[in-house]
Design a protein around this motif. Structure first.
Motif, mmCIF file in Angstrom:
data_model
loop_
_atom_site.group_PDB
_atom_site.id
_atom_site.type_symbol
_atom_site.label_atom_id
_atom_site.label_comp_id
_atom_site.label_asym_id
_atom_site.label_seq_id
_atom_site.Cartn_x
_atom_site.Cartn_y
_atom_site.Cartn_z
ATOM 1 N N GLU A 287 7.684 3.947 -1.576
ATOM 2 C CA GLU A 287 6.523 2.920 -1.328
ATOM 3 C C GLU A 287 5.186 3.969 -1.720
ATOM 4 N N TYR A 288 4.285 3.200 -2.386
ATOM 5 C CA TYR A 288 2.789 3.922 -2.636
ATOM 6 C C TYR A 288 1.702 3.048 -2.352
ATOM 7 N N ARG A 289 0.671 3.496 -2.329
ATOM 8 C CA ARG A 289 -0.526 2.718 -2.292
ATOM 9 C C ARG A 289 -1.459 3.658 -3.336
ATOM 10 N N ALA A 290 -1.915 2.952 -4.170
ATOM 11 C CA ALA A 290 -2.859 3.410 -5.265
ATOM 12 C C ALA A 290 -4.231 2.510 -5.205
ATOM 13 N N GLY A 291 -5.196 2.933 -4.346
ATOM 14 C CA GLY A 291 -6.272 2.290 -4.533
ATOM 15 C C GLY A 291 -6.375 1.110 -3.109
ATOM 16 N N GLN A 292 -7.360 0.329 -2.975
ATOM 17 C CA GLN A 292 -7.367 -0.843 -2.014
ATOM 18 C C GLN A 292 -6.218 -1.813 -2.189
ATOM 19 N N PHE A 293 -6.097 -2.205 -3.295
ATOM 20 C CA PHE A 293 -5.310 -3.596 -3.691
ATOM 21 C C PHE A 293 -3.713 -3.319 -4.511
ATOM 22 N N GLN A 294 -3.698 -1.995 -4.824
ATOM 23 C CA GLN A 294 -2.455 -1.790 -5.461
ATOM 24 C C GLN A 294 -1.380 -0.984 -4.485
ATOM 25 N N ASN A 295 -0.441 -1.828 -4.288
ATOM 26 C CA ASN A 295 0.636 -1.308 -3.120
ATOM 27 C C ASN A 295 1.830 -1.654 -3.990
ATOM 28 N N GLY A 296 2.899 -0.668 -3.919
ATOM 29 C CA GLY A 296 4.301 -1.150 -4.699
ATOM 30 C C GLY A 296 5.306 -0.142 -4.197
ATOM 31 N N LEU B 21 2.112 5.803 -12.968
ATOM 32 C CA LEU B 21 0.987 5.838 -12.138
ATOM 33 C C LEU B 21 0.031 6.828 -12.290
ATOM 34 N N ALA C 30 -4.943 8.146 -8.571
ATOM 35 C CA ALA C 30 -4.921 6.921 -7.757
ATOM 36 C C ALA C 30 -4.184 6.808 -6.528
#
Length: 191
Positions: free
Chosen positions: A18-27, A51, A55
């Motif tokens: 799982e990752y978070r890249a910025g305020q709105f991009q999670n995946g 990715l 970010a």
């Protein structure tokens, strides 16, 4: 990073990354590793899947089909800033049915139609004016005849007097003028 079973002698295992890249991009992705991946291996795997490295703020992995509740988490060195969420406003539902404006419009149109039906002098004048017209000249001819009848009307009758008049009035839109025009059209078309 990703290895086939038996490449290092031991079985490979699937991990949910799982990752978070910025305020709105999670995946998340499912990737295969020979051993439990480090933060560096996770970042390299995510970068290899497209990715951007700059970010990525947070990455973590947990074994797929694991009974363990805590995932292995790795945070980036940047401190996280809390985001204040706006309170959700409840939507105001409109009651079903006819609104006041629509009801008034319907009543005005009905009253206008009723007054048009009672403008007998205007209907007789429109019938006489339409008798001389053909279907090719009826629209413009009846409009011109209505203009002539309006010129002969009393300009001092006003709006209220024009609403209840039996003959065409100087006011542009009145029940008597409507009765004159449509009776003229009906007479010219042979109706």
């Amino acid at each position: 990073m990703s290895a086939q079973p038996g490449s290092s002698g031991g079985p490979s295992r699937d991990y949910i990354v799982e990752y978070r890249a910025g305020q709105f991009q999670n995946g998340s992705l499912v990737l295969r590793f020979d051993t439990e991946p480090s933060e560096k291996q996770l970042r390299e795997a995510l970068i290899a899947h497209g990715l951007p490295a700059k970010a990525l703020e947070e990455v973590r992995a947990r074994p797929m089909h694991a009974t363990r509740l805590r995932p292995v988490a790795h945070s980036s060195p940047q401190p996280q800033q809390p985001v204040m969420a706006e309170p959700v406003k409840p939507l105001r539902r409109k009651a079903p049915g006819c609104s006041g404006g629509q009801l008034i419009l319907v009543l005005v149109v009905a009253a206008f139609g009723a007054l048009t039906a009672f403008a007998e002098d205007a209907q007789q004048a429109g019938d006489a004016a339409g008798a001389d017209r053909t279907s090719e000249t009826m629209v413009i001819g009846c409009w011109e005849d209505l203009g002539d009848a309006r010129d002969l009307a009393d300009p001092e009758a006003g709006l209220i007097g024009g609403l209840f008049a039996q003959a065409p009035t100087s006011f542009v839109v009145s029940p008597a003028n409507t009765a004159f025009y449509f009776t003229c059209l009906g007479s010219a078309s042979g109706g």
